[in-house]
Each structure stands twice: as structure tokens, then as C-alpha cells.
Design a protein around this motif. Structure first.
Motif, short mmCIF file in Angstrom:
data_model
loop_
_atom_site.label_atom_id
_atom_site.label_comp_id
_atom_site.label_asym_id
_atom_site.label_seq_id
_atom_site.Cartn_x
_atom_site.Cartn_y
_atom_site.Cartn_z
N SER A 220 0.80 -1.09 -0.32
CA SER A 220 0.39 0.09 0.14
C SER A 220 0.70 1.71 0.39
CB SER A 220 -1.08 -0.08 1.15
OG SER A 220 -1.52 1.07 1.33
N ALA A 221 1.84 0.80 0.85
CA ALA A 221 2.19 2.23 0.75
C ALA A 221 3.38 2.92 -0.58
CB ALA A 221 3.70 2.04 1.87
N VAL A 224 0.57 4.15 -2.72
CA VAL A 224 0.68 6.08 -2.90
C VAL A 224 2.15 6.46 -3.00
CG1 VAL A 224 1.68 7.36 -0.37
CG2 VAL A 224 -0.21 5.28 -0.50
N GLN A 225 3.29 6.03 -3.84
CA GLN A 225 4.96 6.25 -3.63
C GLN A 225 4.14 6.52 -5.25
OE1 GLN A 225 7.87 5.20 -2.44
NE2 GLN A 225 7.44 5.08 -0.51
N GLU A 228 1.38 9.41 -6.27
CA GLU A 228 2.04 10.50 -5.85
C GLU A 228 2.89 10.81 -7.08
OE1 GLU A 228 4.36 10.84 -1.84
OE2 GLU A 228 1.55 11.42 -0.96
N VAL A 241 -4.33 9.17 -4.97
CA VAL A 241 -3.60 8.91 -4.06
C VAL A 241 -4.43 9.47 -2.96
CG1 VAL A 241 -1.94 10.54 -3.28
CG2 VAL A 241 -1.89 11.26 -5.76
N LYS A 245 -3.86 6.30 0.68
CA LYS A 245 -3.12 6.79 1.48
C LYS A 245 -4.50 6.24 2.50
CE LYS A 245 -0.79 11.02 0.75
NZ LYS A 245 -0.47 12.49 0.42
N LEU A 248 -3.79 2.78 3.39
CA LEU A 248 -2.39 2.20 3.81
C LEU A 248 -2.76 2.99 5.79
CD1 LEU A 248 0.79 1.89 4.32
CD2 LEU A 248 1.01 4.83 3.16
#
Length: 506
Positions: A220-221, A224-225, A228, A241, A245, A248
Motif C-alpha cells: 500500500s505504501a 501511494v508513492q 503521487e 492518491v 493513503k 495505507l
């Protein structure tokens, strides 16, 4: 005292090594079971029960121990002899013909030794010698008589309190209690072994589950990256995004919950396999993957039949029924009238000389033997004897109640064992099904991530497939854990825990 530097360094290293060893508990499933057998406080507490029951059995047989009794009594009495005017004393018989007030003094000593006791038939006995010494100054200032007696007395109940069924009832109950305590210890050992296998498996599952949640959080992280970066170059909306988040944050919560579950199961396992108290919470636990138990085709009928032989709760109930039957026999006897046959026989020897008194009592040297005996009967019956009748009725009802409870337990054993066997079959199939589901979930996730990279999928779909993949991983771990636990539970319900784990109780 100052230690040399090398010695001080060695001592510090030794203490550090010992502390490190005390803080880490690296165990396999088999070793955990062995530690539980050696150190678990529940087992240690229950180990006292057979010893206590054995001591109580010894105490119950003490009612038949002969009792040695010894007594000594000294007595003294004085009687005033009135003057001549009262015509109670002949002046000629008074020393010197005087007429003062006199006192007649009598002293006596009595010594008894006897052995008394009870026999298993209900007969009570008392046997032993006695000696009585009397000094009477009124008869003769120098007169002393010795009375030697040797005899015995017996009382034999003919109805109430007659027979070994009554008088050995407490002994037989104590023996049944000792057998019950052995089964209670066996039950405790079985429960601890089952709890250890279950807790160990749950700890391993929670550790693996934590790994799954951490990897899921990592996916999940990473999403997110990636989102983004895509949003920065304008190929993805800010909503994607925010979705990533939010997911996450939810997965972070699941990681925290999984960490707490690991700590809880660690404490539960340490409580089972160690006898630590002050250092319990400072000990870290490392466990290996528990192997899947080998289970062939389950023969339910055979295992249920063995359960009636091996299950401690069933054997304890049988012994409890035996105790109640003993109580029925006892209370039935206590409802009878009391009819006791009594008898005694003794030899007397009275003389002014101690040895002559003994000879007369024994009849040696041609002396005349003085014999005394009696025989009789004692009868009593409470009317209408409601207490005994009520106790008998209670004993009968309690015995019938225990028999019904036995049938209830037999039914429960059959149902529990069959359900547990079915659980083994189901969890065994779940392992394969969950493995296939996990593989497909992983392939689906990989395809969704590739589509997202090419712009043909959405963040929502990828997040859903990530959750599905994590769920599939957990389901596979859960199926393996449930299979191990189901096998351990089936062994306990059929009474074969010790046999399956190769445990022999002394």
C-alpha cells in the motif's frame, strides 16, 4: 575485595551470556511440549493430588489400628469416727482405750493397661490387665489389699455396623478418590499439552499474520508513492492518491493489532512452558513452523470406543458412581436396627501380697482361680427412624443421578469426537483450497498492477486485489493452524493425547 581485570571481564561476559540466554526462548513445538510437562504450574499443582489422596487412604485405614491406653489413679478418703457417746466406736478397739475423735483413712491406687480396637467386621475389643491397691486403716493400720485383674471384652454388631461393606466403606471411598486423583492428573497433563500445541500454533500464526500485514502495508505504501509520482506528471487524479493513503492508514491499524496479538500469544505460551515469575515478561520467544501432523483415515467407531477407556472425565465419573454405590450400601446398613452382642471374660486375684494376687489371678501353684464373665445384647431403634430412611433415599437418588449423568457424558463424547473428526477432514481440505486461492489472488494482483502501470486499471481495483491477496495468505495460514489445532483437539476428546505425543506418566 578487588578482582583482577581479566577475572572481572570474564565475570561480566558470563553474566551477560547468562542474561541473554534467560531472555531468549527458542523452542520447537516438541520442545515446547517437553518444557510444559516439566515446568507448567498447573501440572505441578495437580501432582500433589495423588499424594494427598494416598495420605487420606492411609488415614482411613487408621480406624483399625489398635490403641494402647494406660492410666493411673491415686485416691484418698478420710471418715471421722465419732466419740463413745455416739456409740459408733468400741473403746476397746481404740488404741490405748482412749476416747478421742478418730479418722479412718483409705487410700487407693489403680493402674490399667489395655489394647482396644476395631476389626473390619465391626467387632470392637478391649483387652488388658489392671491392678488396684487399697490401704484401709479402719480395718487394720497395716492392711493392704492387692487386686489383680486380667480380662477382655468384645462387642459385635449383628445388624447395624456389621460387616466389611460398612466398616471398610471409608477405605474403599479413599481408594476410589486416589484413582480419581490419578485421572485428574492425567486430565491436567492432557489439557496442558493441548493448550501448548494450540497456543504455540496460534503464536506462529500471529507472527506470520503480522508478516502478511506488514507486507500488505508495504504494498500500500508503494502504491501511494507510485500514485503521487503519477499525479505529479498529471496522469493520475489526486483522488487516487487519497484512496491509497486512506488504505495505507487502515493497514497500519491492522499491523498494530497483529503486533498486539503476537505479544499476547507470546505471554500465553511463556505461561505454559516456563516457571518464570519475575523475568517472565522480559523473555523473548522464538518459534519454528509447527509441522503438519500425520493423520491417516480416521476410524470414528474405534476412536470413540477407546475414548470410553482413556478419557479422564469418563473414568472419573465411573469411579464417582462406584463411590455412590458404596454410600448406598453404607446408608442402607445404617437404617437397620442396632443389635449388638456383648461379652467379657476376666480373672481376679485378691490378696494382701502382690505376687500372691498375681498367682491367684493366673491360677498357678494350685491357687484358686477367680473367674468373672458376662454376656448380653443391646438393641436400639429410632422410631420412626426418619433420619436413616431419608439418608438412604438421598443416596439412592444420587446414585441414579450419576448414572443419568454418565449417559449424558457418553452422548457428549460421541458427538464431540465425531465433530472433531469432521473438523480434521474440513481443515485438511481447506489447506489445499486456500493454497490455490492464494496463488490465483497473487496472479490477479500482479495483473492488476501491470494494468495500472499501463493506465488500464484503477487504484481502487489494485487496492481491492491487494486486500484479497492478503486475505488469501491469511486464510492459508489459518487453515494450516486450524488443522494442527483440530488434530490436537481430536486427540484430547478421544483420550489419546499422551499416546499421540509419546508421553508416559509415572
Amino acid at each position: 575485595m578487588k578482582l583482577p581485570q581479566a577475572t572481572l571481564i570474564a565475570a561480566v561476559l558470563a553474566c551477560h551470556a547468562g542474561l541473554a540466554q534467560a531472555e531468549t526462548l527458542d523452542v520447537s513445538l516438541q520442545k515446547a511440549v517437553q518444557l510444559a510437562l516439566a515446568k507448567n504450574f498447573r501440572i505441578k499443582v495437580e501432582e500433589f493430588s495423588p499424594k494427598i489422596a494416598k495420605a487420606r487412604e492411609l488415614s482411613s485405614t487408621g480406624k483399625f489400628d489398635p490403641v494402647l491406653e494406660a492410666s493411673y489413679t491415686y485416691s484418698h478418703s478420710e471418715q471421722e469416727l465419732r466419740t463413745l457417746s455416739n456409740n459408733l466406736v468400741d473403746p476397746v478397739s481404740l488404741p490405748g482405750g482412749e476416747d478421742p475423735s478418730l479418722f479412718a483413712r483409705t487410700t487407693g491406687q489403680e493402674a490399667d493397661i489395655s489394647v482396644a480396637g476395631l476389626t473390619p467386621t465391626g467387632l470392637t475389643y478391649d483387652i488388658g490387665p489392671s491392678l488396684t491397691i487399697n490401704d484401709n486403716t479402719q480395718r487394720d493400720p497395716q492392711y493392704t489389699s492387692y487386686n489383680t485383674f486380667l480380662g477382655f471384652s468384645v462387642t459385635q454388631p449383628l445388624l447395624k455396623n456389621f460387616g466389611t461393606d460398612v466398616n471398610l466403606a471409608s477405605v474403599r471411598v479413599a481408594r476410589a478418590d486416589q484413582a480419581i486423583s490419578q485421572w485428574q492428573l492425567r486430565q491436567q497433563v492432557m489439557d496442558v499439552v493441548t493448550d501448548t500445541i494450540t497456543t504455540y500454533t496460534e503464536l506462529y500464526f500471529s507472527i506470520e499474520n503480522l508478516g502478511v500485514e506488514e507486507r500488505s502495508r508495504g504494498l500500500s505504501a508503494q502504491l501511494v508513492q507510485d500514485n503521487e509520482k503519477r499525479a505529479e506528471i498529471g496522469v493520475m487524479s489526486p483522488l487516487d492518491v487519497m484512496q491509497a493513503k486512506a488504505d495505507l492508514a487502515a493497514r497500519e491499524e491492522r499491523v498494530l493489532m497483529a503486533e498486539r496479538e503476537v505479544k499476547n500469544n507470546e505471554n500465553f505460551l511463556k505461561q505454559l512452558v516456563t516457571d518464570e515469575i519475575s523475568g517472565l515478561l522480559d523473555t523473548n520467544v522464538q518459534v519454528a513452523q509447527p509441522p503438519l501432523p500425520e493423520v491417516g483415515d480416521i476410524n470414528r467407531k474405534k476412536d470413540i470406543a477407546r475414548a470410553f477407556e482413556l478419557r479422564p472425565d469418563y473414568r472419573q465419573l465411573l469411579l464417582s458412581i462406584q463411590k455412590r454405590q458404596i454410600n448406598v450400601v453404607f446408608t442402607r446398613n445404617q437404617s437397620l436396627p442396632q443389635l449388638d452382642l456383648t461379652g467379657s471374660l476376666g480373672l481376679n486375684g485378691i490378696d494382701t501380697n502382690f505376687l500372691s494376687s498375681v498367682q491367684r489371678a493366673s491360677g498357678v501353684n494350685g491357687t484358686n482361680r477367680n473367674t468373672a464373665w458376662d454376656i448380653g445384647a443391646i438393641f436400639s431403634l429410632p422410631i420412626p427412624n426418619r433420619e436413616a430412611k431419608g439418608d438412604l433415599e438421598v443416596a439412592k437418588l444420587q446414585s441414579l443421578q450419576a448414572l443419568v449423568d454418565l449417559k449424558r457424558l457418553e452422548q457428549a463424547i460421541i458427538v464431540e469426537a465425531d465433530n472433531a473428526a469432521g473438523e480434521i477432514d474440513t481443515t485438511r481440505k481447506r489447506i489445499e483450497a486456500s493454497r490455490v486461492a492464494r496463488e490465483f489472488a497473487q496472479m490477479t494482483l500482479d495483473a492488476a498492477q501491470a494494468r495500472l502501470a499501463s493506465g488500464t486499471s484503477t487504484t481502487f481495483e489494485v487496492l481491492q486485489f491487494q486486500r484479497d491477496f492478503a486475505t488469501a495468505q491469511v486464510n492459508e495460514l489459518r487453515a494450516r493452524a486450524d488443522f494442527i489445532i483440530a488434530v490436537a483437539r481430536y486427540a484430547r476428546l478421544t483420550g489419546s493425547t499422551l499416546e499421540r505425543n509419546r508421553i508416559i506418566l509415572d
